[in-house]
Structures are given as C-alpha cells and as structure tokens.
Write a protein that holds these residues in place. Sequence first.
Motif, mmCIF file in Angstrom:
data_model
loop_
_atom_site.group_PDB
_atom_site.id
_atom_site.type_symbol
_atom_site.label_atom_id
_atom_site.label_comp_id
_atom_site.label_asym_id
_atom_site.label_seq_id
_atom_site.Cartn_x
_atom_site.Cartn_y
_atom_site.Cartn_z
ATOM 1 N N PHE A 8 0.814 -1.214 0.000
ATOM 2 C CA PHE A 8 0.000 0.000 0.000
ATOM 3 C C PHE A 8 0.851 1.269 0.000
ATOM 4 O O PHE A 8 0.744 2.097 -0.888
ATOM 5 C CB PHE A 8 -0.966 0.013 1.198
ATOM 6 N N GLY A 9 1.700 1.433 1.008
ATOM 7 C CA GLY A 9 2.461 2.682 1.127
ATOM 8 C C GLY A 9 3.915 2.585 0.721
ATOM 9 O O GLY A 9 4.591 3.596 0.595
ATOM 10 N N GLY A 10 4.417 1.365 0.563
ATOM 11 C CA GLY A 10 5.814 1.180 0.187
ATOM 12 C C GLY A 10 6.797 1.424 1.319
ATOM 13 O O GLY A 10 8.004 1.459 1.099
ATOM 14 N N THR A 11 6.301 1.584 2.532
ATOM 15 C CA THR A 11 7.172 1.976 3.638
ATOM 16 C C THR A 11 7.293 0.942 4.751
ATOM 17 O O THR A 11 8.189 1.053 5.582
ATOM 18 C CB THR A 11 6.724 3.339 4.209
ATOM 19 N N HIS A 12 6.445 -0.079 4.762
ATOM 20 C CA HIS A 12 6.521 -1.076 5.836
ATOM 21 C C HIS A 12 6.884 -2.453 5.297
ATOM 22 O O HIS A 12 8.053 -2.834 5.324
ATOM 23 C CB HIS A 12 5.215 -1.084 6.643
ATOM 24 N N SER A 13 5.912 -3.207 4.795
ATOM 25 C CA SER A 13 6.217 -4.573 4.342
ATOM 26 C C SER A 13 7.179 -4.585 3.156
ATOM 27 O O SER A 13 8.063 -5.455 3.076
ATOM 28 C CB SER A 13 4.937 -5.349 4.020
ATOM 29 N N SER A 14 7.064 -3.629 2.252
ATOM 30 C CA SER A 14 7.993 -3.566 1.112
ATOM 31 C C SER A 14 9.401 -3.191 1.548
ATOM 32 O O SER A 14 10.383 -3.692 0.997
ATOM 33 C CB SER A 14 7.508 -2.550 0.065
ATOM 34 N N SER A 15 9.503 -2.325 2.544
ATOM 35 C CA SER A 15 10.821 -1.967 3.068
ATOM 36 C C SER A 15 11.481 -3.173 3.720
ATOM 37 O O SER A 15 12.667 -3.435 3.510
ATOM 38 C CB SER A 15 10.710 -0.836 4.091
ATOM 39 N N LEU A 16 10.702 -3.912 4.504
ATOM 40 C CA LEU A 16 11.252 -5.096 5.158
ATOM 41 C C LEU A 16 11.624 -6.159 4.127
ATOM 42 O O LEU A 16 12.696 -6.772 4.214
ATOM 43 C CB LEU A 16 10.261 -5.647 6.178
ATOM 44 N N ASN A 38 15.525 0.767 11.983
ATOM 45 C CA ASN A 38 16.678 1.244 11.222
ATOM 46 C C ASN A 38 16.707 0.740 9.788
ATOM 47 O O ASN A 38 17.653 1.023 9.054
ATOM 48 C CB ASN A 38 17.976 0.864 11.946
ATOM 49 N N THR A 39 15.672 0.023 9.380
ATOM 50 C CA THR A 39 15.572 -0.432 7.994
ATOM 51 C C THR A 39 15.307 0.774 7.097
ATOM 52 O O THR A 39 14.476 1.632 7.420
ATOM 53 C CB THR A 39 14.431 -1.464 7.852
ATOM 54 N N ASP A 40 16.031 0.843 5.980
ATOM 55 C CA ASP A 40 15.859 1.957 5.042
ATOM 56 C C ASP A 40 14.387 2.179 4.708
ATOM 57 O O ASP A 40 13.685 1.227 4.341
ATOM 58 C CB ASP A 40 16.624 1.689 3.741
ATOM 59 N N TYR A 41 13.943 3.399 4.843
ATOM 60 C CA TYR A 41 12.596 3.865 4.499
ATOM 61 C C TYR A 41 11.489 3.319 5.396
ATOM 62 O O TYR A 41 10.323 3.650 5.193
ATOM 63 C CB TYR A 41 12.249 3.566 3.032
ATOM 64 N N PHE A 42 11.795 2.465 6.373
ATOM 65 C CA PHE A 42 10.725 1.929 7.214
ATOM 66 C C PHE A 42 10.042 3.064 7.962
ATOM 67 O O PHE A 42 10.660 3.795 8.721
ATOM 68 C CB PHE A 42 11.244 0.878 8.209
ATOM 69 N N ASN A 43 8.757 3.219 7.707
ATOM 70 C CA ASN A 43 7.908 4.241 8.318
ATOM 71 C C ASN A 43 8.395 5.664 8.027
ATOM 72 O O ASN A 43 8.174 6.579 8.809
ATOM 73 C CB ASN A 43 7.783 4.016 9.838
ATOM 74 N N LYS A 44 9.040 5.850 6.899
ATOM 75 C CA LYS A 44 9.577 7.174 6.547
ATOM 76 C C LYS A 44 8.825 7.821 5.378
ATOM 77 O O LYS A 44 8.914 9.012 5.177
ATOM 78 C CB LYS A 44 11.054 7.065 6.150
ATOM 79 N N LEU A 45 8.141 7.019 4.570
ATOM 80 C CA LEU A 45 7.473 7.559 3.383
ATOM 81 C C LEU A 45 6.098 8.084 3.743
ATOM 82 O O LEU A 45 5.494 7.688 4.733
ATOM 83 C CB LEU A 45 7.366 6.484 2.303
ATOM 84 N N SER A 46 5.585 8.971 2.898
ATOM 85 C CA SER A 46 4.248 9.528 3.111
ATOM 86 C C SER A 46 3.388 9.285 1.867
ATOM 87 O O SER A 46 3.847 8.717 0.877
ATOM 88 C CB SER A 46 4.350 11.024 3.401
ATOM 89 N N TYR A 47 2.163 9.748 1.938
ATOM 90 C CA TYR A 47 1.224 9.536 0.837
ATOM 91 C C TYR A 47 1.766 10.081 -0.487
ATOM 92 O O TYR A 47 1.541 9.507 -1.540
ATOM 93 C CB TYR A 47 -0.133 10.161 1.166
#
Length: 171
Positions: A8-16, A38-47
Amino acid sequence: MIFIYNCFGGTHSSSLASAVHLNKLPQDRIPTKDEILNTDYFNKLSYKDIGRIIYRGTDEEGNKVFSVGRGTSRVLLPCLKNLITMLHNECGLNEKIVLSNMTPTVTFPMTVGGFLSRGLGIDFLGVPLLLIGAQQAYRDIVQVVKFTKESAKTLKDPVLVLLNNKGGRTY
C-alpha cells in the motif's frame, strides 16, 4: 533482473522485504525493534511517495531491488506489466522484472499502526503497533522473499506479477 516489492504505502512490508532480499535483515530470526526501525525507508514515506519506485540496492547476484507503494490503485500493477511488456517488444528492453505483492503479509497491527503513524502522524501510538505487527509478519515476509527469488529463476516472460495471496498463488 529487477525485483520490485510493492504494498500500500511502500514503507513497511515492502521496506522489510527489500531489506531481507538484500541481506540487510536476517532470514533465520525475527529482527529486533531497533533493526526494524533502522531499515531503510521503514515508516519514513508519506502519501506523496505512492507511485515512486525507490531503488533499494543490488543483491548478491547483481539484481537490482526496488519498492513502490500502490496506494488504493488497482491499475498500477497491470499498467506496469503492460508497460514493461511493451518496452520489451518495442524498445529492445531485455531486463526481466518481477513485481512481488507484499500486502498479504501485512498484519492487523501493521495496518492500524501505519494508519496512525503515517496517516494521522500519531507516532507514539502507531510505531509500537507497527513494530508488533512487523515482528508478527516477519516469517511470512521472509517466505514471500524466498518464493519471489525462486519464482524468478524460471521466468521466461519479460515480467512476472506475484500476487502472493494466501488463498491463491501462495508463497
């Protein structure tokens, strides 16, 4: 070959998933909360980042790994598949591409935590839920990454879309 993990957002499951694919996170154990954060982009992207294809790195076999958030779009993956096929047929693109859907790995706490944190900006509630959910989902994420890599080995077409549905084409 190019791998593109999507959710969906590219910031959680896709980052992992990208981090697992690139051996930045372990496959033999559930990562700590700090490793996840500390995973790249984890919870860092927005809509506003939805639809942006983000380069995550090159794997041990020289394959490039990317991620993308789909948002609520049901047309993004078919569009990408058609575009890639056209580029193969009309422009001489030779790179094979695997699109792997990570959405089936997302747990309820990840969904709620992501909405609270990314959607509403309430990190003090959302992040702890995200971490619980990410740790719950982690074994499934590792399995999808393994399935994605194995599926790519037999790829004959220019593009492969893996839905990774728990009830359909499974990992």
